[in-house]
Design an enzyme around this catalytic site. Structure first.
Site, short mmCIF file in Angstrom:
data_model
loop_
_atom_site.label_atom_id
_atom_site.label_comp_id
_atom_site.label_asym_id
_atom_site.label_seq_id
_atom_site.Cartn_x
_atom_site.Cartn_y
_atom_site.Cartn_z
N SER A 45 -7.07 4.32 -1.63
CA SER A 45 -6.93 2.87 -1.60
C SER A 45 -8.24 2.12 -1.83
CB SER A 45 -6.33 2.42 -0.26
OG SER A 45 -5.03 2.92 -0.11
N ASP A 95 2.06 2.69 3.59
CA ASP A 95 1.20 3.85 3.34
C ASP A 95 1.04 4.69 4.59
OD1 ASP A 95 -1.20 5.18 1.78
OD2 ASP A 95 -2.05 4.53 3.69
N ASP A 149 0.85 -1.20 0.00
CA ASP A 149 0.00 0.00 0.00
C ASP A 149 0.89 1.25 0.00
OD1 ASP A 149 -1.88 2.08 0.67
OD2 ASP A 149 -3.22 0.51 1.39
N ASP A 198 -1.16 -0.18 -4.74
CA ASP A 198 -2.44 0.41 -5.12
C ASP A 198 -2.26 1.84 -5.61
OD1 ASP A 198 -1.63 1.16 -2.59
OD2 ASP A 198 -3.58 0.92 -1.65
N HIS A 221 2.16 8.65 5.21
CA HIS A 221 1.22 9.72 5.56
C HIS A 221 1.74 10.57 6.72
CE1 HIS A 221 -2.09 9.11 2.88
NE2 HIS A 221 -2.28 7.85 3.24
#
Length: 542
Positions: free
Chosen positions: A117, A337, A67, A378, A341
């Site tokens: 996502s 992911d 991800d 993704d 972030h």
């Protein structure tokens, strides 16, 4: 306190790396002469020329989703992993980078240039591109609203459903909540990816739609998965040993994990790595692992009772290999992911290494001649590797350019919360705008935030294409650049799933178009010449 304590882990890692990098770099230069590079090129050419396509039906499919694992993350993660192993880093290859087939996936959602996502997972698992922040629904439904008629008639069918209808065993493991966006793309239908438990669904919509956790336990294909592992215990009414204030807590008192256990005799719930690795596979019909209230902790700092992604992958494969008909497994490295972030570059790269370990585990426990393995992302992130650092330089370190008044980080972000850590707000002098990184002791902490060029509460995704790496039957179909939904079509083709075009059919262009109830709406035999004629006509009209 947790961050300070865990900072010693990062410090030890960086000290170890710095001791080895210079010597590794010198060793590389000593033998990388003209002969070395000419032989390297010839060896790679010979390897590519020797590859043969595996053109027989795939019995099994394993898809790994990193991800947020864009190409800048893969490149820097490759160097990071190589440096952890005592090498200069640049020459290293991740396990999945050695796969014979590669391509690029276009990740945009139907309504966004830069995706999320939920829409990307829907595309990967249903073969249909979808909308931003929505799961398993087509374009008729609007985000964050619930019209029951529209929702019920907009369901997209995932490949997990098709596989279950073919008597294949299915499962997924993730380092996020089992109700999060990527696993949710396999089984959920929701106008909002955040409706993971009942308290997240607006009160006026609770009679319109079930929360995602209930869909997992109460509806197909979710309740037919043989393996479900990850975090998100609270969404299912269970409190784990690894609590989290941000967990989605149910208000209805439902213990959905108990409901799941009652669905089939021999089902097993585990909550620690010891319990997971001790499971009697032969006498377990279905396996659920819930190891944290919310997402699993980062691999670099997790407690010993939390399993690694490789642990979960190994036990999932052992469970699913029991099926004579074959299996499908989705493995998500979801905290790549989440680290990005927060601008936690070090943690993101460590999570990528964790995913690669899981890929290695899978390769060691399946027959590649009958198993299609796909590794992809993704979407990407607003993350870059920049400057002109020397060969073998610490990938988490500093670089500079001619004329710069300060050194800056090789790895940085276009936006995110790291901005205010780095920006010195009491000056406008150009050479004093940013924190002095050369003397910043916090850079050793794994939770250190890398520089971001603009403040946002959470760093954003990136919109560029992502890599697709594949090995096994029909892996050669992943070539060039393609839409993300194409991935599902290749999986279906390799497995010869009913209702999809496949190499098993006499008519290779035969489609059964299905609606949300899996009933045939129309059947059409599409001849290649007609297809090209229609494409040409459409181009002319545009």
């Amino acid at each position: 306190m947790q961050t300070k304590m865990l900072g010693h882990v990062g410090l030890a890692l960086l000290v170890l790396m710095s001791c080895n990098l210079c010597s590794a770099f010198r060793a590389s230069l000593q033998h990388e002469d003209i002969t070395f590079w000419m032989e390297s090129g010839r060896d790679n050419l010979q390897r590519i020329l020797s590859l043969k396509n595996i053109e027989k039906r795939a019995k099994n499919v394993i898809i790994f989703i990193g991800d947020g694992m864009g190409m800048s993350t893969i490149t820097s993660g490759r160097i990071f992993t190589g440096q952890m192993k005592g090498n200069a880093g640049e020459e290293y290859k991740l396990t999945f980078e050695q796969f014979p087939s590669t391509g690029f996936s276009k990740t945009y959602n139907v309504d966004r240039q830069v995706p999320d996502s939920a829409g990307t997972a829907t595309a990967i698992f249903t073969g249909v591109k979808a909308q931003y922040r929505m799961l398993g629904l087509d374009g008729k439904v609007k985000h964050n609203t619930c019209d029951k008629f529209l929702v019920d008639n907009s369901h997209l069918t995932s490949i997990a459903s098709y596989m279950q209808e073919s008597d294949m065993d299915t499962g997924f493991v993730t380092t996020t909540r089992v109700t999060h966006a990527t696993p949710g793309g396999l089984y959920a239908h929701s106008p909002n990816r955040d409706w993971e438990c009942d308290t997240e669904v607006p009160p006026n919509y609770r009679d319109c739609i079930k929360d995602i956790a209930r869909q997992l336990v109460e509806e197909s294909p979710g309740n037919k998965f043989k393996v479900i592992m990850g975090g998100g215990a609270s969404s299912l009414g269970l409190h784990s040993n690894y609590s989290d204030s941000e967990a989605c807590n149910r208000s209805d008192g439902r213990k959905l994990y108990d409901d799941w256990l009652s669905l089939e005799t021999g089902s097993k719930l585990v909550t620690t790595v010891d319990d997971l690795m001790a499971v009697d596979i032969n006498n377990t019909s279905k396996l659920m692992g819930l190891f944290a209230d919310s997402h699993l902790p980062y691999a670099a700092v997790k407690p010993k009772y939390i399993p690694s992604l490789a642990n979960m992958t190994l036990q999932a494969i052992k469970m699913l290999k029991k099926s004579d008909k074959g299996f499908f497994l989705m493995v998500e490295g979801g905290k790549i992911d989440i680290a990005h972030h927060a601008n936690y570059a070090q943690l993101a790269l460590r999570e990528l290494a964790e995913l690669d370990d899981a890929v290695t585990t899978a390769m060691e426990n399946v027959n590649i001649d009958e198993t299609l393995i796909i590794v992809t992302a993704d979407h990407s992130h607003a993350f870059t590797m920049n400057g002109y650092p020397l060969r073998g330089a610490d990938i988490l370190g500093l670089t500079t350019v001619a004329g710069a008044t300060q050194q800056f980080e090789t790895l940085s972000y276009a936006n995110g919360p790291g901005y205010y850590y780095h920006r010195i707000n009491n000056t406008n002098e150009q050479d004093k705008l940013w924190r002095d990184l050369e003397n910043d002791p916090n850079r050793k902490d794994p939770f250190y935030r890398h520089w971001a060029g603009r403040y946002t509460k959470d760093e954003t995704h990136g919109g560029e294409d992502v890599g697709v790496f594949a090995i096994g039957p029909y892996s050669h179909l992943f070539r060039s650049t393609f839409e993300q939904n194409y991935i599902a079509h290749v999986i279906a083709y390799a497995l010869c799933l009913k209702g999809w075009p496949s190499h098993c059919d006499a008519e290779r262009y035969h489609y059964d178009i299905v609606n949300s109830n899996n009933s045939a709406m129309a059947t059409a035999t599409i001849f290649p010449g007609l297809v090209f004629m229609l494409i040409g006509l459409a181009t002319y009209l545009v």
